[in-house]
Design a protein around this motif. Structure first.
Motif, PDB file in Angstrom:
ATOM      1  N   ILE A 196      54.079 -86.692  15.390  1.00  0.00           N
ATOM      2  CA  ILE A 196      54.060 -85.981  14.116  1.00  0.00           C
ATOM      3  C   ILE A 196      53.303 -86.811  13.090  1.00  0.00           C
ATOM      4  CG2 ILE A 196      56.121 -84.547  14.311  1.00  0.00           C
ATOM      5  CD1 ILE A 196      57.721 -86.794  13.030  1.00  0.00           C
ATOM      6  N   SER A 197      52.769 -86.147  12.094  1.00  0.00           N
ATOM      7  CA  SER A 197      52.186 -86.906  10.986  1.00  0.00           C
ATOM      8  C   SER A 197      52.275 -86.074   9.719  1.00  0.00           C
ATOM      9  CB  SER A 197      50.737 -87.293  11.279  1.00  0.00           C
ATOM     10  OG  SER A 197      49.974 -86.145  11.500  1.00  0.00           O
ATOM     11  N   MET A 198      51.947 -86.717   8.605  1.00  0.00           N
ATOM     12  CA  MET A 198      51.929 -86.015   7.332  1.00  0.00           C
ATOM     13  C   MET A 198      50.611 -85.255   7.295  1.00  0.00           C
ATOM     14  SD  MET A 198      54.794 -87.092   6.185  1.00  0.00           S
ATOM     15  CE  MET A 198      54.867 -86.359   4.560  1.00  0.00           C
ATOM     16  N   VAL A 199      50.701 -83.938   7.185  1.00  0.00           N
ATOM     17  CA  VAL A 199      49.513 -83.113   7.238  1.00  0.00           C
ATOM     18  C   VAL A 199      49.234 -82.557   5.837  1.00  0.00           C
ATOM     19  CG1 VAL A 199      48.675 -80.913   8.163  1.00  0.00           C
ATOM     20  CG2 VAL A 199      49.710 -82.573   9.676  1.00  0.00           C
ATOM     21  N   ASN A 200      47.950 -82.447   5.483  1.00  0.00           N
ATOM     22  CA  ASN A 200      47.513 -82.021   4.155  1.00  0.00           C
ATOM     23  C   ASN A 200      47.881 -83.060   3.104  1.00  0.00           C
ATOM     24  OD1 ASN A 200      46.461 -79.608   5.188  1.00  0.00           O
ATOM     25  ND2 ASN A 200      48.505 -78.701   5.097  1.00  0.00           N
ATOM     26  N   ARG A 201      47.668 -82.683   1.831  1.00  0.00           N
ATOM     27  CA  ARG A 201      48.024 -83.657   0.800  1.00  0.00           C
ATOM     28  C   ARG A 201      48.579 -82.979  -0.449  1.00  0.00           C
ATOM     29  NH1 ARG A 201      42.301 -85.879  -1.446  1.00  0.00           N
ATOM     30  NH2 ARG A 201      41.199 -83.904  -1.367  1.00  0.00           N
ATOM     31  N   GLU A 230      54.172 -82.393  10.381  1.00  0.00           N
ATOM     32  CA  GLU A 230      53.842 -81.420  11.425  1.00  0.00           C
ATOM     33  C   GLU A 230      53.487 -82.109  12.724  1.00  0.00           C
ATOM     34  OE1 GLU A 230      50.733 -78.517  10.719  1.00  0.00           O
ATOM     35  OE2 GLU A 230      51.880 -77.667   9.055  1.00  0.00           O
ATOM     36  N   PRO A 231      53.875 -81.495  13.844  1.00  0.00           N
ATOM     37  CA  PRO A 231      53.301 -81.948  15.108  1.00  0.00           C
ATOM     38  C   PRO A 231      51.896 -81.352  15.221  1.00  0.00           C
ATOM     39  CG  PRO A 231      54.813 -80.148  15.512  1.00  0.00           C
ATOM     40  CD  PRO A 231      54.852 -80.422  14.043  1.00  0.00           C
ATOM     41  N   PHE A 232      51.136 -81.805  16.191  1.00  0.00           N
ATOM     42  CA  PHE A 232      49.744 -81.347  16.285  1.00  0.00           C
ATOM     43  C   PHE A 232      49.652 -79.831  16.354  1.00  0.00           C
ATOM     44  CE2 PHE A 232      45.850 -80.328  18.635  1.00  0.00           C
ATOM     45  CZ  PHE A 232      44.934 -80.849  17.742  1.00  0.00           C
TER      46      PHE A 232
END
Lengths: 154, 870
Positions: free
Chosen positions: B165-170, B177-179
């Protein structure tokens, strides 16, 4: 999914850095220049080329406005409507683009020729109003000049 | 020594820590969202702001390290104002849907808001909208509630190493979100759920099922899945487990868990549990009363003993049962039935390696703390993927790599792909040649220490295969190989992690000799991967044909006499049969009665149809289990027992730590030990045990290793080998078993069946966990189960991902979908050993090694046929 030349380019940026995560931004540029935008497949391909988890690729690429995550037209118009440009008629240019090419802000023409993005200052106040078409810079625009320029991009 | 003052209180510290940590150590709580003891420091939530004298602005106490003379204030009007302002920012977008949020009641944001009171926001614009995502079978994401503390991302990327998972958008559109944007398709360790301070990422298993304050009891226990033995808290309500959580202060796992531990507990409440004793009448198992079943078992066993002698009865113990139960089981066999035919499936992997290494390297050679892995400089991994077999141990290897350790994996280890210095992949079945070369190369650069001279002479006498074979036979690049040797010879603290695949080979003896020799030369800590929670316990309790409790050899008369005196009976002196010998004896007719506790040999031993046919030839089989297994189906009597979380006992994990399993839920029925004592009493033994504590009390008298051990002592910290007891004193062995030569490496294009030791599966237990099955399926649109092949193999046969195929061994065939997985070796087909009629183990033919009595389950050539070809 990448062509061999792209894979070679990716490999070249990868070996420049001790940690492959550092090569992520240049790699994303390469991928974007190949397809015009970063589809999930393109991000996945960058992920496998650099051996970086796909979620990390997605996190980084969605942070930057310069990376596009929906399909773009063949040419990208980036028009500035910030103060200097606005005073010198950028909004008239915008109306012209909308009318002539049937394009919305952030949208793409139906023939996929142009995509339009409104920019906040691209550093050309001395020659305002300004725009970028792909990587080409144009200043001192007016209604005639802009049409003349855009007609060069098919 | 560093002296600081916090709120006027003087605090002395040995080493520099952050202000927040120093404060917490001394009972001063500083509010925070993004700080978590397991995670990298971040300083993002700005809740932990404090005043530090002589510093112009408020400082984040979670990132600022203390220095001598520092004066800190953690509460003041200015600080409160700042915290309130931060909360106001957070609450701009937080939906404040506490009335139906599962987190309400244990939510940090809720607590903070009540304390600092940012209830009335000044923001007039609307809140952001983002629909709750329930695409994933186990994890529900509500990103409207997310406060972007990034704890989950730092956990996933920095601790677990899954980076799913990572922080997506800003800006305010930043979401975790996961990929895929929906399904996680990750390792499902659940650790992101553990660290989420709000209700943004939560488990679906208990969604809207209860509120945190309705938890009736919290029971600290040990996980029932693998040999790591993670500590966990079971939260119960109305006699149900409603949630499992780790705790960062306790246990070997220090606050992390894996998929099986976090989500796999549901099997215990499965509706498919056995509820009543069953007796076979007219070829059908029919319910009976306990009295009838127990009397029948006792009378049939007595009858067989009278007719054919004790040695015609065998017992298979279980690494899923507690120490107390295994102890009692071997006592029943030895004292009650006069048989030393006691063994378990532990033999075919962990057990054989453990006993050989202990003999050569000394007692406790395999009793190494898992916490030692991250501090190793060099780690060699062979025979399996630790991140799949023992996930929490695997995470420690990832941690070691991040800290700069050199990690070398030998063979297919997908979970360590991004966490290794080098991967050496010898061609199929050529590991022995590779190990031989590692040994001789190391020998040329490292001097022997002279600790075990007889073993050293054996090492020197080993005729290592020549370096040419590295390329010729193993098909490994010689320069890469030399690089590994160079790196290995430089490390001062090494670890050797050994999985079951290298033991279940026809070269088992040579492999173990070579691994032991490598461990000896490198002075490496040895970690044997254990698929079951109590593999070491089975050995220590004497569930072996040649060993008494406490690892005392059966053939030493004084040990036998001692136990005879304590048990008040005679123990036969003849070494008993091992597990596969029992099967063979059953097949030849010399084994007449078999008592199986908590094991499923028909499924978990190779060549299932042979095992089944053989066991059927016995006169009487009794199976004690929690589910109707393949083995129970052929039994004459099936006795339902109580499972993990329903009983008390102890497990001994792979680092030989003894840990207490506690009862969390009440269920009608009897624990395995109670069933054994009921049968024991009927056999004329005295088994007056009221609880498992009484049994441990007896163990502490019988086993010198466990001398003086009680539950209280374990709780006090005497949980590490050798506890308070005395291990066996013996001369170091020479590892003197005849070696076997490496067999030839096979041709190209031959496919072989291998067991996939799956991260989410573990046989008969996980088979009944809906949660684990759902994530096994969610990784693709396959049926259950699937076989994994490499893209090359798929291309060769012309298969698409998910296509259904027939897999044919020499004697059997099954129909399955295939999953194409990158990075897999091109000679392998991987199949898990979990699903009914489709388990890899039972498909594999085997040969018994005459010395170790382990099966070689290799070189099972298989063909994959497209369905229309049939």
């Amino acid at each position: 999914m990448f062509s061999e030349s792209v894979i070679k380019e990716l490999e070249e940026v990868r070996v420049k850095y001790p940690d492959s995560r550092s090569a992520l931004l240049p790699a994303l540029y390469i991928a974007q220049s190949e397809y015009g935008w970063l589809s999930p497949e393109a991000m996945q391909a960058v992920s496998s080329a650099l051996n970086i988890p796909p979620a990390i690729v997605k996190g980084v690429s969605t942070f930057y406005a310069m990376f596009k995550h929906k399909p773009m037209g063949r040419h990208l118009i980036q028009l500035c409507t910030n103060i200097s440009c606005m005073i010198l008629g950028a909004e008239t240019l915008l109306d012209l683009l909308k009318k002539r090419y049937g394009i919305e802000e952030g949208g793409t023409t139906s023939d996929e020729r142009f995509s339009l993005i409104i920019m906040e200052c691209i550093g050309g106040c001395d020659v305002a109003p300004v725009m970028l078409v792909d990587n080409d810079y144009y200043g001192n625009l007016n209604e005639e000049i802009i049409v003349e320029i855009l007609e060069k991009y098919k | 020594m560093i002296t600081i003052t916090i709120n006027g209180k003087e605090i002395r510290l040995e080493k520099p820590v952050t202000i927040l940590e120093a404060a917490e150590m001394h009972g001063i709580m500083i509010p925070h969202f993004c700080y978590h003891p397991l995670l990298e420091k971040w300083g993002g939530c700005r809740m932990c702001l404090v005043e530090v004298e002589k510093m112009p602005k408020l400082q984040t106490s979670c990132t600022l390290y203390v220095t001598d003379g520092m004066a800190v204030r953690t509460e003041s009007d200015e600080i409160s104002k700042a915290r309130k302002a931060m909360l106001e920012f957070v609450l701009i977008n937080h939906p404040l849907d506490c009335p139906f949020c599962d987190k309400a009641g244990e939510c940090t944001l809720q607590d903070m808001t009540i304390k600092y009171g940012a209830d009335g926001g000044r923001f007039e614009e609307g809140k952001r909208k983002h629909p709750e995502n329930i695409d994933d079978p186990l994890i529900v994401r509500n990103m409207e509630r997310c406060i972007s503390c990034t704890r989950c991302v730092r956990m996933c990327d920095g601790v677990q190493g899954a980076s799913a998972i990572s922080m997506v958008n800003r800006s305010n559109r930043t979401f975790v979100e996961p990929f895929s944007g929906g399904r996680y398709n990750c390792e499902y360790c659940g650790n992101c759920l553990t660290v989420c301070p709000v209700g943004a990422i939560m488990s679906r298993l208990h969604r809207h099922a209860y509120r945190p304050w309705q938890v009736e009891e919290e029971i600290k226990t040990v996980c029932s899945y693998c040999g790591v033995g993670c500590s966990m808290i079971l939260q119960t309500r109305e006699n149900n487990i409603i949630r499992v959580t780790p705790k960062s202060e306790i246990g070997v796992n220090k606050g992390i868990l894996c998929a099986k531990g976090y989500f796999g507990y549901g099997y215990i409440q499965s509706g498919k549990r056995l509820t009543s004793p069953l007796i076979k009448r007219n070829f059908k198992l029919e319910p009976s009363s306990w009295e009838e079943a127990l009397t029948l078992v006792a009378s049939r066993l007595i009858e067989i003993k009278k007719k054919s002698g004790g040695e015609s009865i065998g017992g298979i113990a279980s690494a899923r049962c507690t120490n107390e139960e295994n102890y009692l089981f071997q006592k029943l066999l030895r004292a009650g039935l006069g048989s030393n035919n006691i063994d378990s499936i532990v033999r075919i992997g962990f057990g054989t390696a453990q006993r050989y290494m202990e003999d050569v390297l000394g007692q406790g050679a395999t009793a190494n703390l898992i916490s030692g892995i991250p501090t190793s400089e060099g780690i060699i991994i062979i025979g399996g993927d630790p991140t799949h077999i023992n996930p929490v141990l695997g995470v420690q290897i990832r941690d070691a790599f991040r800290r700069g350790a050199k990690v070398f994996t030998i063979g297919y280890t997908p979970g360590l792909e991004r966490f290794r210095t080098q991967n050496i992949s010898p061609y199929s079945f050529t590991e022995t040649t590779l190990l031989g070369n590692i040994l001789s190369e190391l020998l040329s650069v490292i001097n022997l220490r002279g600790e075990n001279e007889s073993f050293e002479s054996k090492i020197k006498g080993f005729e290592g295969t020549s370096i040419e074979d590295i390329e010729g036979i193993c098909r490994v690049n010689r320069i890469e190989f030399k690089k590994m040797i160079k790196d290995l010879s430089d490390v001062s603290s090494a670890s050797l992690v050994i999985g079951p695949d290298i033991i279940q080979r026809s070269e088992v003896r040579t492999n173990l000799f070579l691994l032991t020799a490598i461990a000896y030369i490198l002075n490496a800590r040895v970690y044997l991967l254990a698929e079951r929670p109590n593999e070491q316990g089975v050995i220590d309790m004497g569930c072996l044909p040649d060993s008494l409790p406490g690892g005392r050899p059966l053939d030493v008369e004084s040990f036998r006499r001692r136990d005879e005196e304590l048990w008040g009976c005679e123990i036969p002196s003849k070494t008993g049969l091992t597990v596969l010998e029992m099967v063979e004896a059953a097949n030849s007719g010399s084994l007449k009665g078999l008592y199986i506790m908590g094991e499923n040999p028909v499924f978990n031993l190779p060549d299932g149809s042979f095992i089944k046919e053989s066991l059927k030839k016995t006169e009487f089989i009794v199976v004690q289990d929690i589910f109707m297994t393949e083995t129970a189906e052929i039994a004459d009597v099936v006795l339902p027992s109580l499972g993990w979380a329903e009983k008390e006992g102890t497990y001994t994990n792979l680092e030989r730590r003894i840990q207490i399993l506690r009862k969390a839920i009440d269920r009608q029925g009897m624990e395995d030990w109670r069933i054994i004592s009921e049968i024991g009493e009927r056999l004329g033994l005295k088994m007056p045990y009221g609880s498992s504590r009484d049994i441990l009390n007896e163990i502490s008298k019988v086993s010198p290793l466990h001398a003086g051990l009680t539950y209280d002592e374990i709780d006090k910290g005497f949980d590490l080998w050798p506890y308070k007891g005395t291990p066996l004193r013996h001369k170091l062995g020479a590892g003197d078993w005849p070696l076997t030569n490496a067999l030839d490496s096979p041709d190209n294009n031959t496919l072989y069946l291998f067991i996939e030791r799956h991260m989410f599966l573990s046989g008969t237990m996980s088979r009944h966990s809906t949660a684990l099955n759902s994530i096994y399926q969610s990784t693709g649109s396959y049926g259950t189960p699937y076989a994994k092949i490499s893209p090359d193999v798929a291309g060769r046969i012309g298969l698409k991902d998910g296509e259904s195929v027939t897999i044919k061994t020499e004697r059997e065939q099954i129909v399955l979908p295939v999953k194409i997985e990158k990075g897999m070796p091109d000679y392998a087909v991987l199949l898990s050993n979990n699903f009914r009629e489709k388990g890899a183990m039972s498909l594999l033919p085997f040969k018994i090694d005459p010395v170790t009595k382990t099966p070689a389950v290799e070189r099972c050539e298989i063909k994959i046929l497209k369905r229309e070809q049939e």
